[in-house]
Design an enzyme around this catalytic site. Structure first.
Site, PDB file in Angstrom:
ATOM      1  N   HIS A  44       0.860  -1.187   0.000  1.00 31.48           N
ATOM      2  CA  HIS A  44       0.000   0.000   0.000  1.00 31.48           C
ATOM      3  C   HIS A  44       0.896   1.237   0.000  1.00 31.48           C
ATOM      4  CE1 HIS A  44      -3.951   1.958   1.537  1.00 31.48           C
ATOM      5  NE2 HIS A  44      -3.158   2.887   1.037  1.00 31.48           N
ATOM      6  N   GLU A  75      -2.447  -1.657  -3.324  1.00 31.84           N
ATOM      7  CA  GLU A  75      -3.545  -0.880  -2.752  1.00 31.84           C
ATOM      8  C   GLU A  75      -3.171   0.594  -2.768  1.00 31.84           C
ATOM      9  OE1 GLU A  75      -4.995  -4.033   0.713  1.00 31.84           O
ATOM     10  OE2 GLU A  75      -3.895  -2.222   1.263  1.00 31.84           O
ATOM     11  N   HIS A 205      -8.275  -6.021   7.141  1.00 29.42           N
ATOM     12  CA  HIS A 205      -8.027  -4.997   8.156  1.00 29.42           C
ATOM     13  C   HIS A 205      -8.202  -5.597   9.546  1.00 29.42           C
ATOM     14  CE1 HIS A 205      -6.945  -0.785   8.757  1.00 29.42           C
ATOM     15  NE2 HIS A 205      -7.513  -0.949   9.945  1.00 29.42           N
ATOM     16  N   ASP A 206      -7.080  -5.735  10.231  1.00 30.53           N
ATOM     17  CA  ASP A 206      -7.014  -6.206  11.619  1.00 30.53           C
ATOM     18  C   ASP A 206      -7.507  -7.633  11.814  1.00 30.53           C
ATOM     19  OD1 ASP A 206      -5.826  -3.898  12.455  1.00 30.53           O
ATOM     20  OD2 ASP A 206      -7.668  -2.950  13.173  1.00 30.53           O
TER      21      ASP A 206
END
Length: 252
Positions: A44, A75, A205-206
């Site tokens: 990213h 990303e 995400h997480d």
């Protein structure tokens, strides 16, 4: 159906950038991830180059090109302008031709991605970008919240995939079982809507070793992108073993 594991290398780059030189090497650790069975690599790059740099993108694109069946995912914010040696997301994609480009609505001052696109406001801005990426032969994924209305708008844009933002689920996991069940039901419904619209679904995400198994009980998750938690686990068990642990969950 198994789920592909794409390892996000941002945190390796963040550690590298805390000192001069190339230690730890992002490229070397990308190789370790692939040797341990990762199905792909994710980066990213941001204009401030706080972690991944353009040079990392070029090197990792070459690395992935040497491995059959491995995917490279870039990303980023499609609206971020060139800054210093950062040429902009679209130029990086054009020069490296990743298998997938995940468009994310993050601003330069965000610590990390924390919401999906609101396509009621950004559709017209995204249309020429999506057309350009399709001209390049790159699969497109839009970073989205589990909102059925928004997912239908994503489908209308002609993208191939969405990536569901799993931060809220991960934050509340194990704090309240009823809330976790409600979150999973919401994501399951979102995946069903996406599938009905002809979209494939990624997630990220997480996600970690604790909350990933319950999430992947939802059918039709094509890919998860995991970086922060996997890097933390690597401190305890080593990078190769951490990749294998996540991949085992994805294959079950």
């Amino acid at each position: 159906m198994s789920t592909a594991l794409s390892v996000n290398l941002n945190k390796i780059a963040l550690l590298r950038n805390s000192r001069e030189g190339d230690f730890p090497s992002v490229l070397a650790h990308g190789k370790i991830c692939l040797e341990a069975g990762a199905d792909g690599l994710t980066v990213h790059p941001r204009p401030d180059q706080r972690h991944i740099r353009p040079s990392d993108v070029y090197q990792l694109a070459h690395l992935v090109s040497q491995h059959d069946g491995i995917e490279f995912n870039i990303e980023g914010n499609p609206f971020a302008v060139a800054q210093g040696s950062y040429p902009g997301l679209l130029q990086l994609v054009e020069e490296t031709r990743p298998h997938q480009c995940t468009l994310v609505p993050d601003s330069n001052d965000q610590l990390t991605s924390d919401h999906g696109f609101d396509l009621t406001n950004s559709t017209k801005e995204l249309e020429p970008i999506i057309a350009k990426l399709h001209q390049l032969g790159v699969r497109i994924s839009l970073f989205m919240d589990p909102d059925p209305e928004q997912i239908r708008l994503a489908s209308a844009l002609g993208v191939e995939r969405i990536e569901l933002y799993t931060g809220p689920y991960a934050e509340r996991f194990n704090l309240n079982s009823k809330q976790t069940d409600a979150d999973l039901k919401r994501y399951r419904s979102a995946v069903e809507v996406a599938t009905q619209c002809g979209l494939e679904v990624n997630a990220g995400h997480d996600l970690n070793l604790d909350n990933l198994p319950a999430f992947l009980a939802i059918p039709n998750i094509a890919e998860v992108s995991i970086g922060h938690a996997l890097t933390v686990d690597a401190l305890n068990m080593g990078l190769s073993q951490a990749v294998r642990a996540y991949r085992t969950i994805c294959q079950q």
